[in-house]
Design an enzyme around this catalytic site. Sequence first.
Site, PDB file in Angstrom:
ATOM      1  N   VAL A  22       0.968  -1.055  -0.172  1.00 58.76           N
ATOM      2  CA  VAL A  22       0.623   0.086  -0.327  1.00 58.76           C
ATOM      3  C   VAL A  22       0.877   0.797  -0.092  1.00 58.76           C
ATOM      4  O   VAL A  22       0.258   2.041  -0.388  1.00 58.76           O
ATOM      5  CB  VAL A  22      -1.046   0.353   1.281  1.00 58.76           C
ATOM      6  CG1 VAL A  22      -2.032   1.934   1.110  1.00 58.76           C
ATOM      7  CG2 VAL A  22      -2.338  -1.161   0.911  1.00 58.76           C
ATOM      8  N   ASP A  66      14.170   0.854  11.033  1.00 60.44           N
ATOM      9  CA  ASP A  66      13.055   0.119  11.735  1.00 60.44           C
ATOM     10  C   ASP A  66      12.296   1.705  13.122  1.00 60.44           C
ATOM     11  O   ASP A  66      13.410   2.523  13.068  1.00 60.44           O
ATOM     12  CB  ASP A  66      13.702  -0.804  13.158  1.00 60.44           C
ATOM     13  CG  ASP A  66      12.365  -0.996  13.450  1.00 60.44           C
ATOM     14  OD1 ASP A  66      11.030  -0.277  13.396  1.00 60.44           O
ATOM     15  OD2 ASP A  66      13.018  -1.833  13.928  1.00 60.44           O
ATOM     16  N   SER A  89       4.116  -1.715   9.351  1.00 62.25           N
ATOM     17  CA  SER A  89       3.820  -2.874   9.879  1.00 62.25           C
ATOM     18  C   SER A  89       3.280  -3.864   8.990  1.00 62.25           C
ATOM     19  O   SER A  89       2.707  -4.268   7.964  1.00 62.25           O
ATOM     20  CB  SER A  89       2.328  -2.949  11.042  1.00 62.25           C
ATOM     21  OG  SER A  89       1.618  -3.984  11.513  1.00 62.25           O
ATOM     22  N   ALA A 128      -2.670   3.839   9.715  1.00 60.09           N
ATOM     23  CA  ALA A 128      -3.785   2.725   9.026  1.00 60.09           C
ATOM     24  C   ALA A 128      -4.136   2.174  10.142  1.00 60.09           C
ATOM     25  O   ALA A 128      -2.915   1.505  10.360  1.00 60.09           O
ATOM     26  CB  ALA A 128      -1.688   2.630   7.683  1.00 60.09           C
ATOM     27  N   TYR A 159      -2.029  -8.196  15.957  1.00 61.00           N
ATOM     28  CA  TYR A 159      -2.317  -7.388  15.039  1.00 61.00           C
ATOM     29  C   TYR A 159      -3.354  -5.944  15.451  1.00 61.00           C
ATOM     30  O   TYR A 159      -3.540  -4.877  15.285  1.00 61.00           O
ATOM     31  CB  TYR A 159      -2.664  -7.879  13.456  1.00 61.00           C
ATOM     32  CG  TYR A 159      -2.506  -7.092  12.900  1.00 61.00           C
ATOM     33  CD1 TYR A 159      -1.630  -6.670  12.274  1.00 61.00           C
ATOM     34  CD2 TYR A 159      -4.351  -7.259  12.144  1.00 61.00           C
ATOM     35  CE1 TYR A 159      -1.942  -5.439  10.749  1.00 61.00           C
ATOM     36  CE2 TYR A 159      -4.396  -6.038  11.027  1.00 61.00           C
ATOM     37  CZ  TYR A 159      -3.142  -5.240  10.106  1.00 61.00           C
ATOM     38  OH  TYR A 159      -3.294  -4.758   9.005  1.00 61.00           O
TER      39      TYR A 159
END
Length: 323
Positions: A22, A66, A89, A128, A159
């Site tokens: 994305v 990171d 992520s 997001a 998640y």
Amino acid sequence: MTIVPRFGAGHRVLVTGGAGFVGSHLVDSLLARGTNVVVVDNFLTGSKDNVAHLADDRRFTLVEADVSEPLPAHPALAHRFDAILHFASPASPTDFTKLPMEILRSGSLATMLLLDRAAADGARFLMASTSEAYGDPQVHPQPETYRGNVSSTGIRSVYDEAKRFSEAATMAYHRYRGVDTAIVRIFNTYGERMRPDDGRAIPNFVNQALRGEPITVHGTGTQTRSITYVGDLVRGILLLLDSPETGPVNCGTEYEMTVRELAESIARLVGGGSTVTFTDERGADDPEKRRPDLTLARTLLGYEPEVPPEVGLRRTIEYFRTR
Ligand SMILES: NC(=O)c1ccc[n+]([C@@H]2O[C@H](COP(=O)([O-])OP(=O)(O)OC[C@H]3O[C@@H](n4cnc5c(N)ncnc54)[C@H](O)[C@@H]3O)[C@@H](O)[C@H]2O)c1
């Protein structure tokens, strides 16, 4: 409702996870508007290949780092950003068991660090989030007001709960630190630059069909998904970025279909004669139904999906055919 673009030529935008599926499409659209874009990505699940075509663009900078750690000393990160889009992520179901700690860190430590940076810069912060915030929903379709049916201890919780924490952090920075925030709840998205082996249904099915193998559906295939072509999603994200909205807004489509129908469509569009088979291994906490209520996106942003599944799936199949 017409949203006037707020971010374009002369603005600096940081996209975390911009070398992912994305994120890389989002970067293309931001650059097409004349924005200066800095991507920070550690290539954990993304790839330099996704942004290789931008190597000669002077308005594009790629920094390998990171984002769960403080941002490194790098000239492209030294100056103020106008907007920060946090897309870093791991996100596919196979990542939930392979990269659980990395998911937790990118949805907690990274979000806090980036919100601090947004507060310091006076930048708009867009997070997001995901339809997974609704878990296995008992309300259908899902409006933003629905609080979800989420397991805080199951396989998917690393998640789902990290994203819910990120939403809470984003709203807290808005309320108590005055950060200009936005949260996009993304529903299942597909298209070019997905990883062939990322464990999500569409790349799995397409690649099985392209190899002439049977398409394997986990469970009975009656579970539904509303699939969104990546171009539609990116348009929705940019509308939200440009808008004054602060809280969560769903972005997706109402093209709801069963996983069985999806597998059959892909078999037909690929045309190799693959059959559809069913296995017993249904993922733990795999939601039964998913469809966004798009009322807010429509009324606040004027968002309307434009790419029907048949068109988007054909593009995706062509992408994988040439890999
Ligand atoms: N694709 C979907 O259907 C979907 C649905 C809901 C939400 N989302 C969200 O959209 C975002 C992008 O998803 P995607 O499908 O493009 O996944 P992706 O795996 O292709 O992209 C994620 C990117 O983030 C990078 N990354 C991961 N951890 C990082 C870290 N700690 N530091 C720096 N970079 C890191 C990866 O290398 C990768 O380039 C994610 O936040 C995801 O949760 C996606």
